[in-house]
Design a protein around this motif. Sequence first.
Motif, PDB file in Angstrom:
ATOM      1  N   SER A 242      33.728  -8.448 -31.888  1.00 11.16           N
ATOM      2  CA  SER A 242      34.306  -8.531 -33.224  1.00 11.16           C
ATOM      3  C   SER A 242      34.091  -7.183 -33.903  1.00 11.16           C
ATOM      4  O   SER A 242      33.469  -6.276 -33.337  1.00 11.16           O
ATOM      5  CB  SER A 242      33.646  -9.645 -34.039  1.00 11.16           C
ATOM      6  N   GLU A 243      34.584  -7.043 -35.126  1.00 12.21           N
ATOM      7  CA  GLU A 243      34.386  -5.773 -35.821  1.00 12.21           C
ATOM      8  C   GLU A 243      32.920  -5.535 -36.143  1.00 12.21           C
ATOM      9  O   GLU A 243      32.501  -4.391 -36.385  1.00 12.21           O
ATOM     10  CB  GLU A 243      35.217  -5.736 -37.106  1.00 12.21           C
ATOM     11  N   TYR A 244      32.113  -6.604 -36.112  1.00 15.83           N
ATOM     12  CA  TYR A 244      30.683  -6.462 -36.386  1.00 15.83           C
ATOM     13  C   TYR A 244      29.851  -6.412 -35.103  1.00 15.83           C
ATOM     14  O   TYR A 244      28.696  -5.997 -35.126  1.00 15.83           O
ATOM     15  CB  TYR A 244      30.200  -7.630 -37.253  1.00 15.83           C
ATOM     16  N   LYS A 246      30.830  -4.921 -31.847  1.00 15.59           N
ATOM     17  CA  LYS A 246      31.704  -4.187 -30.933  1.00 15.59           C
ATOM     18  C   LYS A 246      31.070  -4.129 -29.536  1.00 15.59           C
ATOM     19  O   LYS A 246      29.843  -4.064 -29.392  1.00 15.59           O
ATOM     20  CB  LYS A 246      31.960  -2.772 -31.454  1.00 15.59           C
ATOM     21  N   PRO A 317      39.822   1.595 -37.766  1.00 19.38           N
ATOM     22  CA  PRO A 317      38.844   0.919 -36.910  1.00 19.38           C
ATOM     23  C   PRO A 317      39.254  -0.523 -36.591  1.00 19.38           C
ATOM     24  O   PRO A 317      39.838  -1.217 -37.425  1.00 19.38           O
ATOM     25  CB  PRO A 317      37.560   0.946 -37.745  1.00 19.38           C
ATOM     26  N   ASN A 318      38.957  -0.904 -35.331  1.00 23.79           N
ATOM     27  CA  ASN A 318      39.132  -2.291 -34.865  1.00 23.79           C
ATOM     28  C   ASN A 318      40.574  -2.785 -34.944  1.00 23.79           C
ATOM     29  O   ASN A 318      40.824  -3.983 -35.083  1.00 23.79           O
ATOM     30  CB  ASN A 318      38.214  -3.237 -35.640  1.00 23.79           C
ATOM     31  N   SER A 351      36.111   3.390 -31.614  1.00 21.15           N
ATOM     32  CA  SER A 351      36.317   3.033 -33.020  1.00 21.15           C
ATOM     33  C   SER A 351      37.535   2.133 -33.197  1.00 21.15           C
ATOM     34  O   SER A 351      37.513   1.177 -33.985  1.00 21.15           O
ATOM     35  CB  SER A 351      36.481   4.302 -33.858  1.00 21.15           C
ATOM     36  N   ARG A 354      37.807  -3.446 -30.734  1.00 20.30           N
ATOM     37  CA  ARG A 354      36.605  -4.285 -30.733  1.00 20.30           C
ATOM     38  C   ARG A 354      35.930  -4.274 -29.362  1.00 20.30           C
ATOM     39  O   ARG A 354      34.719  -4.342 -29.248  1.00 20.30           O
ATOM     40  CB  ARG A 354      36.967  -5.710 -31.159  1.00 20.30           C
TER      41      ARG A 354
END
Length: 784
Positions: A242-244, A246, A317-318, A351, A354
Amino acid sequence: MTNDIGGIIFNAFQNATGRSTGRAEIESWMHSLQYMDRVLCDDEIPHDAGVAIEYHLPQTSKRIDFILTGRDRDRRESAVLVELKQWQKAELTQSDAIVITRFKHGTAETLHPSYQAWSYKRLLEDFNQTVQEEHIGLYPCAYLHNYEDDGVITHPFYSVHIKRAPIFLKPDALKLQQFIKTHVKYGDTTRIMYRIEHGKIKPSKNLADELASMLKGNREFVLIDDQKVVFEKAKRLAEQASEYTKKVLIVEGGPGTGKSVLAINLLVELGQKLFVQYVTRNSAPRLVYEAKLTGSFKKSHISNLFSGSGSYHATPPNTFGCLIVDEAHRLNEKSGMFSHLGENQIKEIISASRLSVFFIDEDQKVTLKDIGDKEAIRTWAEKLGAEVVEMSLESQFRCNGSNGYLAWLDNALQIRNTANDTLDIREYDFRIVDTPSELHGLIKDKNKISNKARMVAGYCWDWISKKNPLLKDIVIGDYRATWNLETDGQAWIIKPDSVSEVGCIHTCQGLEVDYIGVIVGRDLVVRDGSMQTRPAERSRMDKSIQGWKKLLKDDPEGGAARLDAIIKNTYRTLMTRGQKGCYVYFTDEETRRYFAERLQIGPADELVADKPLLPADEEAVVLPFRRLGAEEVRPYENSVPLYDLKIAAGGFSDEQQIDDCDWVELPEEFRPRKGLFVAQVVGDSMNRRIPNGAWCLFRIAPAGSRNGKVVLASYREIADNDTGGHYTIKIYECTKESFSDGTWRHASIILRPDSTLPGYEPIVLSEEQAEDLRVVGELVAVLG
């Protein structure tokens, strides 16, 4: 009679492959085959069933542990394939066909044995035309003879795979017996295993050719062993990312380990749920894939699937669910035509996604701008807060599945030391040719089969035809050729007419053909056994080492090491593009001799196509060749000598002098070469391999170890130096005595028979007698 089953199999393995193996594998044979022996001790399992142990799957580095052949109750030909494991425990996972078990160096994820057995069956079906056309039934299973059922290995999660290939555990010997008896009720009277072993091999699938079908959801490639493990790990990481949180997956693998096949499979699989792109620095693979897909998909859809590595410097990002980076070792620091955009391509890819998957082989960096390595990926992942998982691919699918060829090439190029000092030419069609014209002719002939043979060269000649198409770029004596860079561009490798041109590293890296022809320029030479690289011999138009003089001035030692690696890596990459064969012309004579001496044939002899030895019960055919008249003979071009010599396969024959000879045309699968000759073998002492009276093809006394090989030997008595010799054919074995000064001598030589008949004893020669023994040649094949 002996109980040394490990030693018996090891000797047979060495004789068949020319390779050795570790103690751990020998011990596994000893342990597992004892259990198979007990299973086969059943009167209802025919005593004349066929047996194969460690059967090598065509065009891969994989082997099937045990095969039993015969006929089922309906008299249909069949083969039972058994995957043997010594496991005692396993752990359940949430990944398809993956379990966790303990190995020598700790626990690891690996394939469920049923999936492994089934995948090997599929490979054999895919590659072997005999299996398909003659409707030989293949029945895979797994036997874990030390494993007590704990509900893990037989868990319903794996039921699909267990249904395809039943699994038998420690208490299941009787069930395995029944499984075998169901499929092998009658013996093998039609030599099923022999026909499979020597059956016609189907052309291997080419990724570019199958791409459209794969993107439509068809499974064109069976993922085996480490490929399947990596595939499932990537799927799992994609679910977790996830974006948190990676994720970064680094997959290391050498040439031909299936990196690109795996990358495309992931593109298809993950693309069903996520925004996914396939990324390369080199445009050649992408342009070839796009050309293959044109007509099957809209251009906009194709463009969304593939992208260059410089496309992400301005990406938020993501944005992507997954970016799959093939040939990650080729990534650059800056992007854009003038290398002025962005900060670092590795950073920007991690960057933008994900999950980032990097397929990498650091020994394929071929320009000074290439920055892709594992350490750099780890560093940027840490800075961006991404978890890193590292895996590797070992299975070999290119170079005829020969790990030995790749290890030999690394050793010969002096990239790294390996145990492969010489190349066994039975493993891979490697040839050294005398002229570039001969090389190009061979490639054109091979290309007629399926448009999958190409010429490449080191970038040592200027691209002068760019401005004047009438000029030839590569000029070597009478040979004239042009670079491929203009007419077909980066898609050159699939254009039918481009076989007349020559490609370079920039248009073939990341792609493969069946046969590759390589011209090695003067940027790579050998002097006194030392491999030397010469950047000054590269074309001034080659951008891959642009600025090398300044590099050497600023950092003499480090710069020299980088340039050395780039030039060696370039030829390593070029010489591993061929799935079935690599033919090479060296512009430097000393370099040619260096490589020739590292083949398991003498420097004057070159590769001869192999033909399997006939079994002992094969009826010899009279004169399996055509004698040529004097006006037809072109020595070693269309014929080889036939010596009027009856080699004694019983002991040393009566003295026979080799005088004038006839010349004969070989069967079409053999190429005449200097050093080859035909002679007749008389006697039964080698009848397991060579029938009495058979005509055999030999090559004259090649260099290298002869242990375990079938040799033609001459033993001259001291009093008869002028009258000829005594000849015999046997398996050669020797023992050596080493001294403190590094020298050695033969302690004894044994010439061992291989016969079904009693009464044949080994010929043992003492040190003194061995001095008069001359190995005349090695057996290449039984002709008939």
